[in-house]
Each structure stands twice: as structure tokens, then as C-alpha cells.
Scaffold this motif. Structure first.
Motif, mmCIF file in Angstrom:
data_model
loop_
_atom_site.group_PDB
_atom_site.id
_atom_site.type_symbol
_atom_site.label_atom_id
_atom_site.label_comp_id
_atom_site.label_asym_id
_atom_site.label_seq_id
_atom_site.Cartn_x
_atom_site.Cartn_y
_atom_site.Cartn_z
ATOM 1 N N SER A 38 0.844 -1.208 0.000
ATOM 2 C CA SER A 38 0.000 0.000 0.000
ATOM 3 C C SER A 38 0.871 1.246 0.000
ATOM 4 C CB SER A 38 -0.840 0.073 1.276
ATOM 5 O OG SER A 38 -1.652 -1.025 1.425
ATOM 6 N N THR A 44 -2.239 8.191 1.469
ATOM 7 C CA THR A 44 -3.471 8.208 0.664
ATOM 8 C C THR A 44 -4.391 9.344 1.119
ATOM 9 O OG1 THR A 44 -3.254 5.841 0.351
ATOM 10 C CG2 THR A 44 -5.398 6.792 -0.172
ATOM 11 N N GLU A 120 0.776 4.441 -3.809
ATOM 12 C CA GLU A 120 1.228 3.059 -4.010
ATOM 13 C C GLU A 120 2.376 2.994 -5.025
ATOM 14 O OE1 GLU A 120 -1.842 3.707 -3.133
ATOM 15 O OE2 GLU A 120 -2.246 2.143 -1.651
ATOM 16 N N ARG A 199 -11.248 2.410 -0.826
ATOM 17 C CA ARG A 199 -10.263 2.602 0.235
ATOM 18 C C ARG A 199 -9.966 1.274 0.936
ATOM 19 N NH1 ARG A 199 -8.480 7.523 2.296
ATOM 20 N NH2 ARG A 199 -6.919 6.111 3.121
ATOM 21 N N GLU A 200 -8.744 1.109 1.322
ATOM 22 C CA GLU A 200 -8.249 -0.108 1.980
ATOM 23 C C GLU A 200 -8.278 -1.317 1.043
ATOM 24 O OE1 GLU A 200 -6.820 0.533 4.735
ATOM 25 O OE2 GLU A 200 -7.697 2.542 4.904
ATOM 26 N N SER A 202 -6.105 -2.710 -0.840
ATOM 27 C CA SER A 202 -4.896 -3.493 -1.134
ATOM 28 C C SER A 202 -5.010 -4.957 -0.727
ATOM 29 C CB SER A 202 -3.679 -2.891 -0.432
ATOM 30 O OG SER A 202 -3.413 -1.624 -0.932
#
Ligand code: ASP
Ligand code: MG
Length: 423
Positions: A38, A44, A120, A199-200, A202
Motif C-alpha cells: 500500500s 493516501t 502506491e 479505500r483499503e 490493497s
């Protein structure tokens, strides 16, 4: 026997953390390994702020300087005199600047996706260069050339067939005993526009890679010892779930357990690929394993709190029943607005739903419905879910919380409660 590792923002938040993750990768690099990473730390969020300012035509250079400074300092700390880290960073920063200097269109979500992946792209460029510098043979991959999605910006769906055709270069690199470093969270649509998976996301990328490569296992490295029965920031005396089923994990993630992204489970379950959640602070500890068997699921009660919920009630004005036709219309509007329902309940003349508080969407919903229905809503509530609990587990959590809705099924108790009074 391909393994997929995923390292989130916290596991690469500073130079010490990157050194630690490098040790973990080095320890496993004798076997085929894909490393999904990430953005570092809270980068982010910073890029989200840059995007919002740029979209509104406001200055963002301070925020941008901060992003550049963060990565430059970290690279200096990691590489010292070795230039490879600097040039890896610089080429991504140049690309980021180029994207920022494109004329900004009126498509908010597409503009967001054109920028958000740079967290990333930068982190993986630095990390791959660092692995090389540390003697771990590795290749950098651009996830936008492998994870092919539709064009639903910020919430893109994977095109599995198209992605399958793009995985060959990764297979070749694995065959040459190189660790494959790739960004989580991002992809591109068939026209080559950058997209993101939410979002989140990864974790989901790790499971996409495992699915495409028929990997033997996935490990998500976290700052917690594994999957716990509650969030340790909100509950004391949490317990680790050593071994739970895909079915249990997808339910827990769906209800709001933030340890894994809810989309992670399906591809792994479909191919029977076990998922380990382990601590990057204590990499030798056993962690949690998520797999097919449901044997242990009922052993420990799990507690999940989802904050910032709106309870929204829609009632007919003239006492006519809420029937299928009304629901069809209401669901159509919810789907159009992209509102995800976390709980619902209906009575003779009203229908109530619970979703993430979002002023913008609530306003739209009211505009669409108020002529025909009377609307009531409460914001800032908490949705409490207890899996495999009993009356005692409930008492431990609720104290004197004000309850708005309560639902029970065989394995799950769910309650909408007032935040301040919870736990
Ligand atoms: N960096 C992205 C985020 O913070 C993706 C991820 O961390 O999984 O949402
Ligand atoms: Mg992150």
C-alpha cells in the motif's frame, strides 16, 4: 507454491518499518513470492486532500510538498549514498506532477483515480529498489497493466478474464526466482484510465493476485497479532481467532471488522486458498488462519462496532401499507445513489434502513422521497454486531446504551445504538 504477501500503510510507515518488511521478505524470498504494498503511512489521505483542493481550483502545493518531503527523507534514510532509491522515487514524482498538471475535468471520481494511486506507485518503487539494494532479486510491476477493471471510478470491479490475460509477465518473473513487487488498490479500465478498488483495497489486490496465479496462500502482515474478536482500540481483553472459516471471515468483514477488506475473501474461497493474518512486529508468531472449515467458528464471540451510521425511516403519509412496489422504487433510488444498506427493517407503513452517514446522499434521498413519504432520520449512531454471542456478551457491551433497532438471528445479534453510551 506461490505465496502472496500484503503489506499495508502501517507496515511501511517509516524507514525502520521498511527495513523490517524487507527482513520478512528476505526470509521468504527463496520461494516464489508476490509482494503487494500500500501507500506509506497516511499518504493516501494526503493525496485525497490534494485531489479535493485541485478539483476546487484551490492551492495544494503545501500538501504536495509534504508528500514529496516525506518520501525524500525516507529514501535518504534508507539508501544513503546509493542513488537507486532517489531515481526510483524521482521517476514516480515526475509522473505524479505530470498527472497533477493535466487539465482537471468535471469528473470528480475519475480525477480522484488519476491521482490516488501515486501513494502506491511511489511506495512500491522505493521498496523494490531497496529490496534490490539489500540483495533480494525483485521486479517492479505496474498494477494498472495487470488488474483490469470496469470504469466505475473509486469502486472499480475486476474484469477477471482480461486480468488473467495480463498475468503472464508476473509468472515469468516468479519463474526466474524474482520477488514481484506490485501496488495494491489500483488498476485500470480497458481504455487505460487509472481506477481504484475502494479505500483499503490493497487486501483485495493480494487476493486478486493469488487467484490469478493459483497461489498456495496469502499472508496479510498487520500491526495486530491476527484477527481479533473485537477492535483492541475499542474493547479491552480481546482474544485472537486462531482459525476461522471463509464464511465467518466474510461476515465479520462485512459487518465492519476492519482487519481485512470484505472483498478479499471471495476469490480466496473460490479457489480454496488459505489466508493468514500475521503480525509484522512478531513475524514468527502464528497469527490467524482463514480457511474452509467452520469447525471453530462458534467458539468465541466477536464484537463489531460500526460508527457514523444513519438510521433512515421512510413511512407512507396516508397509512397505506409499504408494499413491494414501494420497496422496488426505494431500492431503485438507493442503488442509483450508491447507498450501501447495513441493516433494514420494515413494518406495516414504514421501512427503515441503516447506512454510513453521508449528508450529500441523505439530502438527495430526501429530495427524491419526501413528496410521497414522510421521512425521519437519526445520525451518528453505532451499529453493534455480535457473532456467536449470548445474553452475557450483550450486557458486557451495552450497559445503558439507547437502542433504536434490535435484530437477532441464530448466530448474529445486531443493534443500532447511540454512540456516546456504547462500551
Ligand atoms: N492506500 C490505500 C488506502 O489507504 C489502499 C490500502 O491501504 O489498502 O486506502
Ligand atoms: Mg492504506
Amino acid at each position: 507454491m506461490i505465496k502472496v504477501f500484503k503489506f499495508g500503510g502501517a507496515s511501511v510507515k517509516d524507514s525502520a518499518a521498511v527495513r523490517n518488511m524487507t527482513d520478512i521478505v528476505r526470509h521468504h524470498a527463496h520461494q516464489p513470492l508476490v509482494v503487494v504494498v500500500s501507500a506509506m503511512g497516511k499518504i493516501t489521505n494526503a493525496i485525497e486532500r490534494i485531489h479535493a483542493a485541485r478539483f476546487d481550483g484551490k492551492p495544494y502545493h503545501e500538501e504536495l510538498n509534504e508528500v514529496v518531503r516525506f518520501h525524500t527523507e525516507l529514501t535518504d534514510e534508507l539508501f544513503g549514498e546509493n542513488r537507486s532509491g532517489k531515481s526510483a522515487l524521482q521517476s514516480q514524482l515526475d509522473a505524479f506532477n505530470q498527472a497533477l498538471n493535466q487539465p482537471c475535468t468535471s469528473n470528480y471520481d475519475q480525477e480522484y483515480d488519476s491521482l490516488i494511486g501515486f501513494g502506491e506507485l511511489i511506495s512500491t518503487a522505493i521498496i523494490q529498489a531497496y529490496l534490490e539494494a539489500e540483495g533480494v532479486s525483485s521486479v517492479w510491476f505496474d498494477a494498472r497493466k495487470i488488474v483490469i477493471t470496469d470504469s466505475r471510478f473509486r469502486d472499480a470491479r475486476v474484469n477477471w478474464e482480461a486480468s488473467r490475460h495480463c498475468i503472464t509477465p508476473v509468472q515469468q518473473a516468479l519463474h526466474e526466482n524474482k520477488a514481484c513487487v506490485i501496488q495494491g488498490f489500483i488498476g485500470s479500465d480497458s481504455r487505460g484510465n487509472s481506477t481504484s478498488l475502494g479505500r483499503e483495497g490493497s487486501d483485495f489486490t493480494a487476493s486478486i493476485m493469488a487467484y490469478l496465479l493459483d497461489a498456495s496462500e496469502v499472508t496479510i502482515w498487520k500491526d495486530v497479532p491476527g484477527m481479533l474478536n473485537a477492535d483492541p482500540k475499542k474493547f479491552k481483553d480481546t482474544v485472537k481467532l486462531d482459525r476461522i472459516s471463509f464464511k465467518e471471515a466474510i461476515e465479520l468483514a462485512y459487518y465492519g471488522a476492519s482487519v481485512i477488506h470484505p472483498k478479499t475473501i471471495k476469490p480466496l474461497q473460490n479457489k480454496g486458498i488459505p489466508l493468514h493474518i500475521k503480525s509484522f512486529i512478531d513475524p514468527r508468531a502464528a497469527g490467524s488462519t482463514i480457511q474452509e472449515s467452520t469447525e471453530n467458528d462458534h467458539l468465541i464471540a466477536s464484537y463489531i462496532l460500526k460508527d457514523h451510521q444513519t438510521l433512515f425511516s421512510i413511512a407512507t403519509r396516508d397509512f397505506s401499507f409499504i408494499v413491494e412496489d414501494n420497496l422496488k422504487e426505494i431500492f431503485g433510488i438507493l442503488s442509483e445513489l450508491g447507498i450501501r444498506i447495513h441493516l433494514m427493517e420494515n413494518s406495516a407503513i414504514s421501512f427503515s434502513i441503516v447506512f454510513d452517514t453521508d449528508k450529500h446522499k441523505q439530502q438527495f434521498l430526501i429530495e427524491k422521497l419526501h413528496e410521497q413519504y414522510s421521512i425521519k432520520y437519526n445520525e451518528h449512531l453505532t451499529l453493534l454486531t455480535i457473532r456467536h454471542g449470548n445474553e452475557d456478551s450483550l450486557k458486557n457491551v451495552l450497559h445503558n446504551a439507547e437502542t433504536f433497532i434490535e435484530q437477532r438471528s441464530r448466530h448474529t445479534m445486531r443493534m443500532v445504538i447511540k454512540t456516546e453510551t456504547a462500551v
